[in-house]
Design a protein around this motif. Structure first.
Motif, PDB file in Angstrom:
ATOM      1  N   UNK A  80       5.917  12.714  26.674  1.00 37.41           N
ATOM      2  CA  UNK A  80       5.397  11.930  25.554  1.00 37.41           C
ATOM      3  C   UNK A  80       6.120  10.593  25.584  1.00 37.41           C
ATOM      4  N   UNK A  81       5.386   9.505  25.794  1.00 36.74           N
ATOM      5  CA  UNK A  81       6.023   8.204  25.907  1.00 36.74           C
ATOM      6  C   UNK A  81       6.201   7.566  24.530  1.00 36.74           C
ATOM      7  N   UNK A  82       6.982   6.510  24.486  1.00 34.51           N
ATOM      8  CA  UNK A  82       7.227   5.794  23.233  1.00 34.51           C
ATOM      9  C   UNK A  82       5.992   5.067  22.733  1.00 34.51           C
ATOM     10  N   UNK A  83       4.986   4.947  23.571  1.00 38.94           N
ATOM     11  CA  UNK A  83       3.740   4.285  23.185  1.00 38.94           C
ATOM     12  C   UNK A  83       2.776   5.251  22.502  1.00 38.94           C
ATOM     13  N   UNK A  84       3.119   6.532  22.454  1.00 42.55           N
ATOM     14  CA  UNK A  84       2.227   7.550  21.890  1.00 42.55           C
ATOM     15  C   UNK A  84       2.389   7.726  20.389  1.00 42.55           C
ATOM     16  N   UNK A  85       3.411   7.108  19.784  1.00 43.32           N
ATOM     17  CA  UNK A  85       3.649   7.327  18.360  1.00 43.32           C
ATOM     18  C   UNK A  85       4.204   6.078  17.697  1.00 43.32           C
ATOM     19  N   UNK A  86       3.914   5.926  16.411  1.00 42.30           N
ATOM     20  CA  UNK A  86       4.553   4.869  15.614  1.00 42.30           C
ATOM     21  C   UNK A  86       4.773   5.291  14.167  1.00 42.30           C
ATOM     22  N   UNK A  87       4.614   6.579  13.884  1.00 44.70           N
ATOM     23  CA  UNK A  87       4.864   7.083  12.533  1.00 44.70           C
ATOM     24  C   UNK A  87       5.369   8.525  12.613  1.00 44.70           C
ATOM     25  N   UNK A  88       5.960   8.977  11.516  1.00 44.83           N
ATOM     26  CA  UNK A  88       6.442  10.359  11.458  1.00 44.83           C
ATOM     27  C   UNK A  88       5.288  11.346  11.579  1.00 44.83           C
ATOM     28  N   UNK A  89       4.153  11.007  11.005  1.00 43.16           N
ATOM     29  CA  UNK A  89       2.993  11.899  11.087  1.00 43.16           C
ATOM     30  C   UNK A  89       2.500  11.999  12.528  1.00 43.16           C
ATOM     31  N   UNK A  90       2.540  10.878  13.272  1.00 47.30           N
ATOM     32  CA  UNK A  90       2.203  10.926  14.698  1.00 47.30           C
ATOM     33  C   UNK A  90       3.075  11.948  15.415  1.00 47.30           C
ATOM     34  N   UNK A  91       4.375  11.874  15.172  1.00 40.59           N
ATOM     35  CA  UNK A  91       5.307  12.764  15.862  1.00 40.59           C
ATOM     36  C   UNK A  91       5.027  14.217  15.510  1.00 40.59           C
ATOM     37  N   UNK A  92       4.808  14.512  14.243  1.00 38.93           N
ATOM     38  CA  UNK A  92       4.508  15.890  13.833  1.00 38.93           C
ATOM     39  C   UNK A  92       3.259  16.411  14.526  1.00 38.93           C
ATOM     40  N   UNK A  93       2.227  15.569  14.609  1.00 39.60           N
ATOM     41  CA  UNK A  93       0.974  16.013  15.225  1.00 39.60           C
ATOM     42  C   UNK A  93       1.130  16.161  16.737  1.00 39.60           C
TER      43      UNK A  93
END
Length: 399
Positions: free
Chosen positions: A41-54
């Motif tokens: 999972x790269x750093x470009x795949x998320x920008x919020x806590x909800x992104x990370x949870x999903x």
């Protein structure tokens, strides 16, 4: 006395059982073993806590056992650090927001989300990249490019390596200050409840010639080649002289640079053994062809596996025509025993599904420790919905 004899007899039985278990496991067929199934999972795949949870939920639901969750890109971080600034990607406003605390910790969030679903989180860091882009970072935040400009590699024309819009400038592994800085980053990561730390870009930038024209638009082909050979800084040249004298061969230069990269791996391993001695794995993404990796990027991945400097060598075996050949090359470089215990084969999900399915089947029957998939964004879209490729691929490669 009788109780002592019984106790000793019990110990002998336990030891014998352990020996039998090891012998049985040695002869279990690869298809019967519980193989590692990892996802980058790269750093470009998320920008919020909800992104990370999903992301964590999707990764676990898909059947992966491990996630390489990126938390360092180019001298900026996605976790709470006193050493490097927060990545600006976590705050709206672009580069001027570099160093701004986003109010949440992506790494901690990934760990908390993974714990109840049994997914193992590895903090995935780009090791030697120190900056990317044609704009300088704001000087006030202490980013390495402005804070320590002398830490970066130098080309054979005596110029500091310049990052491009899509490529990094690399830190010089020969410098003690660079090694101490990286040890500090790893020490900070050891505070987290991690399953492992995963290293990427732990090599020299042999492929800079592909992008060097952006920074040197009027250079000849010969000059581009010289702008793409690193590191010719005074500290590296002095260290070479101290070790070999004036009459240094190409093979000696190659060995010197391999040793400088391996020293970084060894330093990181030492920090982890000291601060997390029993419960944290060290893994590294390595070039698909271990021979090319050693001779052009000074990354001796076979040596790392054979000597146990890393727990997993994660081979980026991303080609199609070269796949089988590189798999055999890695088996030879690591040795049969370490191939079985310490080599995880990475596949590139940009390839066609038919090729991916064939590669996974080859890996499962190869006797290696498992496979890793690059990357999340090929399997799930920006809304974290399964892509067509993900929907086709995952049911066929997972148990």
């Amino acid at each position: 006395m009788k109780s002592l004899r019984l106790f000793l007899a019990g110990l002998i039985l336990v030891a014998a059982a352990a020996i039998v278990l090891v012998a049985v496991l040695r002869y279990i067929q690869p298809s019967q073993r519980s193989q590692i199934r990892a996802l980058w999972v790269t750093r470009f795949d998320y920008d919020s806590a909800e992104d990370v949870r999903q992301i964590i939920k999707n990764t676990a639901d898909a059947g992966f056992t491990d996630v390489f969750f990126q938390i360092r890109g180019n001298g900026t971080v996605f976790f709470r650090s006193r050493i490097e600034p927060w990545a600006y990607e976590l705050s709206e406003g672009g580069l001027p927001k570099l160093g701004t605390d986003p109010g949440w910790d992506p790494l901690q969030q990934s760990i908390e989300a993974a714990r109840p679903v049994g997914l193992r989180v590895h903090a995935y860091m780009n090791v030697l990249p120190g900056w990317k882009g044609v704009e300088d970072p704001p000087p006030a935040v202490g980013q390495l490019w402005t804070e320590h400009p002398d830490w970066f590699m130098v080309d054979s024309l005596g110029q500091k390596m310049l990052p491009t819009s899509g490529w990094y400038s690399f830190l010089n592994p020969v410098l003690p200050e660079v090694r101490a800085h990286l040890r500090g980053i790893v020490s900070e990561l050891c505070r987290y409840d991690l399953a492992g730390i995963h290293l990427d870009y732990i090599r020299y930038p042999h492929d800079y010639r592909l992008v060097a024209k952006q920074r040197h638009p009027n250079a000849t082909d010969e000059e581009i080649q010289r702008h793409s050979e690193f590191s010719y800084d005074p500290a590296s040249q002095a260290a070479l002289f101290d070790q070999y004298g004036w009459d240094v061969s190409k093979e000696q230069i190659r060995q010197f640079r391999c040793d400088s990269v391996t020293r970084i791996v060894r330093d990181i391993s030492y920090v982890m053994q000291k601060e997390k001695p029993s419960d944290c794995l060290l893994s590294a993404s390595v070039m698909g062809n271990p021979v090319e990796g050693k001779h052009t990027a000074y990354q001796d991945s076979g040596d790392w596996a054979r000597r146990g400097l890393v727990d997993w060598v994660v081979q980026m075996n991303y080609g199609t025509r070269s796949f089988d050949r590189y798999l055999l090359a890695m088996k030879k470089a690591a040795g049969r025993r370490k191939f079985a215990s310490s080599v995880v084969v990475g596949i590139y999900c940009k390839n066609d599904v038919e090729d991916l399915l064939a590669q996974i089947e080859t890996v499962k029957n190869s006797g290696c420790a498992g496979f890793a998939v690059f990357s999340y964004s090929f399997l799930f879209d920006e809304q974290h919905v399964l892509t067509e490729k993900g929907g086709t691929l995952l049911p066929k490669i997972m148990p």
